[in-house]
Motif scaffolding. Structure first.
Motif, PDB file in Angstrom:
ATOM      1  N   ARG A  22       4.250  10.187  -3.747  1.00  0.00           N
ATOM      2  CA  ARG A  22       4.496   8.928  -3.045  1.00  0.00           C
ATOM      3  C   ARG A  22       4.904   7.826  -4.011  1.00  0.00           C
ATOM      4  NH1 ARG A  22      -0.502   7.495  -1.164  1.00  0.00           N
ATOM      5  NH2 ARG A  22       0.385   5.658  -0.156  1.00  0.00           N
ATOM      6  N   LYS A  53      -2.634  -4.102  -1.947  1.00  0.00           N
ATOM      7  CA  LYS A  53      -1.622  -3.217  -1.387  1.00  0.00           C
ATOM      8  C   LYS A  53      -0.205  -3.727  -1.661  1.00  0.00           C
ATOM      9  CE  LYS A  53      -4.699  -1.831   2.397  1.00  0.00           C
ATOM     10  NZ  LYS A  53      -4.917  -1.836   3.863  1.00  0.00           N
ATOM     11  N   TYR A  64       8.703   2.112   2.988  1.00  0.00           N
ATOM     12  CA  TYR A  64       7.736   1.986   4.085  1.00  0.00           C
ATOM     13  C   TYR A  64       7.118   3.335   4.460  1.00  0.00           C
ATOM     14  CZ  TYR A  64       9.374  -2.795   4.783  1.00  0.00           C
ATOM     15  OH  TYR A  64       9.676  -4.124   4.606  1.00  0.00           O
ATOM     16  N   GLU A  76       4.154   4.137   2.643  1.00  0.00           N
ATOM     17  CA  GLU A  76       3.050   3.202   2.916  1.00  0.00           C
ATOM     18  C   GLU A  76       2.926   2.104   1.859  1.00  0.00           C
ATOM     19  OE1 GLU A  76       1.164   3.045   5.605  1.00  0.00           O
ATOM     20  OE2 GLU A  76       2.171   4.746   6.519  1.00  0.00           O
TER      21      GLU A  76
END
Length: 301
Positions: free
Chosen positions: A18, A88, A138, A141
């Motif tokens: 990721r 985040k 996106y 995440e």
């Protein structure tokens, strides 16, 4: 149920792939900025568009502006959104400006190779690259901070939905860009936003390969038998109650491949011309039990 543990497990799952994909996504965003957005004064919202505007108005260095804005917004996020929310956004907020700097030499080299007589071609390529890059970000995440932080603050303190907050912030910046660069740039910016948003949705949610039918009929038993025995599809029966009549009844749920949508609907209406059904796009199916069979409703062909 220990939800924090479950959440941590989900977040930690495939973390390295990721992160790598996030880096690829931001790299493409940086490349898109240096090849298309900045040279063509395309204003699509966000702090990068503000950097382009202020560079034109006052000669401010766009990269320094993006770095300073990112730091300021991270600070505002800590103050107004808290540590958890800010954590985040930090990675993307820092990585995106770095990628803009890293890709600047390559972007300047390639920008001259992507000059077209037809501006629509430039807008189309920009939209696709912008959508694919943000779709990757996106889907992993992550966010790139910037206007995302502004949007979250607006949501929290003005009590508005995320979609509305995003639209308002982007529209304000695009209109500001229109005052500086002219109405055509507003139109191009809206086109890029619309097309790229469509691409992001398809990358994050997926392309619907099936249709989900919710069927209500007085001949529910007959329809269920045909679906399972003749059409070789699965069906789920559940109890329902009419909101107006309070009449209890059984309802069927069935997922059908897109190519069989029309014929399936016609078969249901042939079995019961008064059948009531709701049809929705079905983006993903997980688990369950399927029969080994050829794909599609072979009875049609």
């Amino acid at each position: 149920m220990d939800f924090p543990k479950i959440l941590k497990k989900v977040i930690d799952k495939n973390r390295i792939p990721r992160l790598l994909l996030m880096m690829i996504g931001t790299f493409l965003l940086g490349l898109n900025y240096n090849i298309f957005l900045k040279p063509n004064d395309f204003i699509v919202g966000g702090t990068t568009s503000l950097a382009i505007i202020f560079n034109d108005l006052f000669g401010w260095n766009d990269q320094i502006f993006i770095y300073v804005t990112a730091i300021i917004l991270i600070g505002l996020s800590f103050i107004f959104l808290g540590k958890d929310k800010t954590s985040k956004s930090i990675f993307g907020s820092i990585l995106y400006p770095i990628m803009i700097t890293i890709t600047a030499p390559l972007g300047n080299l390639l920008a001259s190779k992507f000059i077209f007589e037809d501006i629509i071609t430039t807008v189309a390529i920009t939209s696709i690259l912008y959508g694919v890059a943000y779709g990757i970000v996106y889907k992993m995440e992550y966010t790139t901070g910037g206007s995302d932080i502004i949007m979250q603050i607006m949501c929290k303190y003005l009590h508005m939905p995320e979609g509305k907050a995003t639209v308002l912030s982007n529209v304000f910046i695009i209109l500001f860009g229109g005052v500086v660069f002219g109405i055509p740039k507003v139109v191009y910016g809206i086109i890029i936003l619309y097309v790229s948003s469509f691409i992001v949705d398809k990358m994050v949610i997926g392309i619907s390969e099936s249709k989900m039918f919710i069927i209500n009929s007085s001949k529910i038993d007959e329809i269920e038998k045909v679906i399972i025995n003749d059409l070789k599809l699965g069906a789920t029966r559940f109890k329902a109650e009419g909101g107006y009549t309070a009449k209890k009844q059984d309802v069927l749920l069935c997922v059908v491949p897109n190519r069989d949508y029309y014929m399936f609907k016609e078969i249901i209406l042939e079995l019961d011309k008064n059948a009531f059904f709701i049809i929705n796009d079905c983006y993903d199916i997980e688990g369950g039990t399927t029969k080994k069979k050829e794909r599609g409703l072979n009875v049609f062909y």
